[in-house]
Every structure is written in structure tokens, then in C-alpha cells.
Design an enzyme around this catalytic site. Structure first.
Site, PDB file in Angstrom:
ATOM      1  N   THR A  27       0.856  -1.181   0.000  1.00  0.00           N
ATOM      2  CA  THR A  27       0.000   0.000   0.000  1.00  0.00           C
ATOM      3  C   THR A  27       0.894   1.233   0.000  1.00  0.00           C
ATOM      4  OG1 THR A  27      -0.103   0.289   2.412  1.00  0.00           O
ATOM      5  CG2 THR A  27      -1.687  -1.251   1.425  1.00  0.00           C
ATOM      6  N   VAL A  82       7.553  -1.978   7.202  1.00  0.00           N
ATOM      7  CA  VAL A  82       7.495  -0.519   7.150  1.00  0.00           C
ATOM      8  C   VAL A  82       8.107  -0.036   5.838  1.00  0.00           C
ATOM      9  CG1 VAL A  82       8.125   1.615   8.317  1.00  0.00           C
ATOM     10  CG2 VAL A  82       7.738  -0.471   9.655  1.00  0.00           C
ATOM     11  N   LYS A  83       7.316   0.694   5.082  1.00  0.00           N
ATOM     12  CA  LYS A  83       7.755   1.197   3.786  1.00  0.00           C
ATOM     13  C   LYS A  83       8.355   2.587   3.991  1.00  0.00           C
ATOM     14  CE  LYS A  83       5.719   0.935  -0.857  1.00  0.00           C
ATOM     15  NZ  LYS A  83       4.420   0.953  -1.571  1.00  0.00           N
ATOM     16  N   LEU A  84       9.606   2.756   3.564  1.00  0.00           N
ATOM     17  CA  LEU A  84      10.300   4.033   3.713  1.00  0.00           C
ATOM     18  C   LEU A  84      10.814   4.496   2.353  1.00  0.00           C
ATOM     19  CD1 LEU A  84      12.491   3.330   6.885  1.00  0.00           C
ATOM     20  CD2 LEU A  84      10.243   4.431   6.801  1.00  0.00           C
TER      21      LEU A  84
END
Length: 215
Positions: A27, A82-84
Site C-alpha cells: 500500500t 514498514v515502507k520508507l
């Protein structure tokens, strides 16, 4: 190659999951805003449907903020990563989060150098954006190949997610280049199922069956 769906739409995720081919979900803030929901509620619902990695993106631009958000996101479900966005602050945050066994998906990767640095910092996933490179006249699939080659050369465990998939050919090229994962929009997944010759064959078989009933 594992297949993720790139969406925050619960019904789309539920449908594709029913096919038996879905390994995870990615997402981003834009996709979540499109569904008029909040990140926590969205990823919690997704985790009830899909038993696989779920990317939830932090919106902070400093390492401390990314770390704080990452810790909170990881508490939602064991499958959350966790998307960074690739930058120096994200590398700092990845080092800390990875040391706490929180998986990081480093996104907005547009060069092999970025992917290598993200992997060195401890990212579990890197997401090269294929379609966006094609948009500016580069060949996005070549980036996937370069990253896969580097990771294989040095036995780096970080998984490569081919992202920004715009059509079935991108998914095919990702598989041929050796990407670990392709994250694919709903409409592209639907197109991958179809072929005019398959449709033609089904119609022919049904027509022949009807003829046999009358004979």
C-alpha cells in the site's frame, strides 16, 4: 516469483486472494487516501485476509519520525513491514528498525546504487519502480536485472520487489529478470489471466458439447 497486489481496496484484495495466487500486499498513502480510510484500519483489515507481508508506509521525513512510526506500525500485526522512501534519513531509520527485527521495504528505488545501500542498511525488501523509469525514456526492467545480479553476486538476502507495474509485460519481464516479487495492480492481474485464444477455445469446446448433445 511471489505475487503481491498493489492496492488498499479490501474487496480487490479479497477477490485476488480467493484465486490462491496472492503472497502479500503493498500500500501507499495515495492508495489509502483513495479508499477514504486510515492506514491503521486499512492494514489491520488486510492482515485478516492475507497471510503474507503487508507494506505500510511511514510519512515522516526524518529518521526519528520514521523509527517512531515504524515501531507503531509493526505493532499492528506480525506481517507488517514498514515502507520508507529512499533517502539518507530512511537509511538511518532502517538500521535501527532492522536491529529491532522490524522489516523495512525501501521504496522509490531508481538506481542499483540505492538498492545496494538499502540492503546494506538492513532492508528486507527494495522496490525498484519499473513503470516510472519507462515514463522518462529509461528501461525499468534493466534496473531490476541490475539489482538482482548485484544481490546474487554477494548473496544478499534482501528481496527485490518489482513495483510500478503498468502492464502484463512488466510482470513477465520481472519474472524473467529474477525478481523475488512483483507487486501488481488489480486490473493488471485480471489481464494476466486472459488470452483471446483461451476465450476462443472455451467457446469452441462449449459449442462442440452442445452439438454432441443434439446428435
Amino acid at each position: 516469483m511471489k505475487i503481491f497486489i498493489d492496492t488498499a481496496n479490501i474487496e480487490m484484495i479479497r477477490e485476488i486472494n480467493s484465486w490462491g495466487i496472492l503472497d502479500g500486499v503493498t500500500t501507499n498513502p495515495s492508495l489509502i487516501a483513495k479508499e477514504k480510510t486510515d492506514l491503521r484500519t486499512c492494514v489491520k483489515k488486510i492482515s485478516e485476509i492475507v497471510d503474507g507481508p503487508i507494506s505500510a508506509e511511514a510519512i515522516s521525513l526524518d529518521a526519528d519520525g520514521m523509527i517512531k512510526e515504524g515501531r507503531e506500525l509493526a505493532k499492528i500485526h506480525k506481517n507488517i513491514n514498514v515502507k520508507l522512501p529512499m533517502c539518507i534519513e530512511a537509511l538511518k531509520a532502517t538500521k535501527v528498525l532492522a536491529s529491532e527485527n522490524i522489516d523495512v521495504n525501501m521504496t522509490l528505488i531508481f538506481s542499483p546504487h540505492q538498492a545496494l545501500l538499502a540492503a546494506k542498511a538492513g532492508a528486507r525488501f527494495v522496490s525498484p519502480f519499473v513503470g516510472r523509469l519507462d515514463d522518462i525514456g529509461q528501461v525499468g526492467s534493466e534496473l531490476v536485472m541490475q539489482i538482482v545480479t548485484i544481490f546474487r553476486n554477494y548473496r544478499i538476502d534482501t528481496e527485490v520487489i518489482a513495483a510500478s507495474i503498468r502492464h502484463p509485460i512488466h510482470a513477465l519481464e520481472a519474472a524473467m529478470m529474477g525478481a523475488d516479487i512483483a507487486t501488481i495492480p488489480y486490473d493488471i492481474l485480471k489481464k494476466m489471466v486472459s488470452h483471446p485464444k483461451t476465450d476462443e477455445g472455451i467457446k469452441l469446446f462449449l459449442a462442440d458439447y452442445e452439438k454432441s448433445k443434439k446428435s
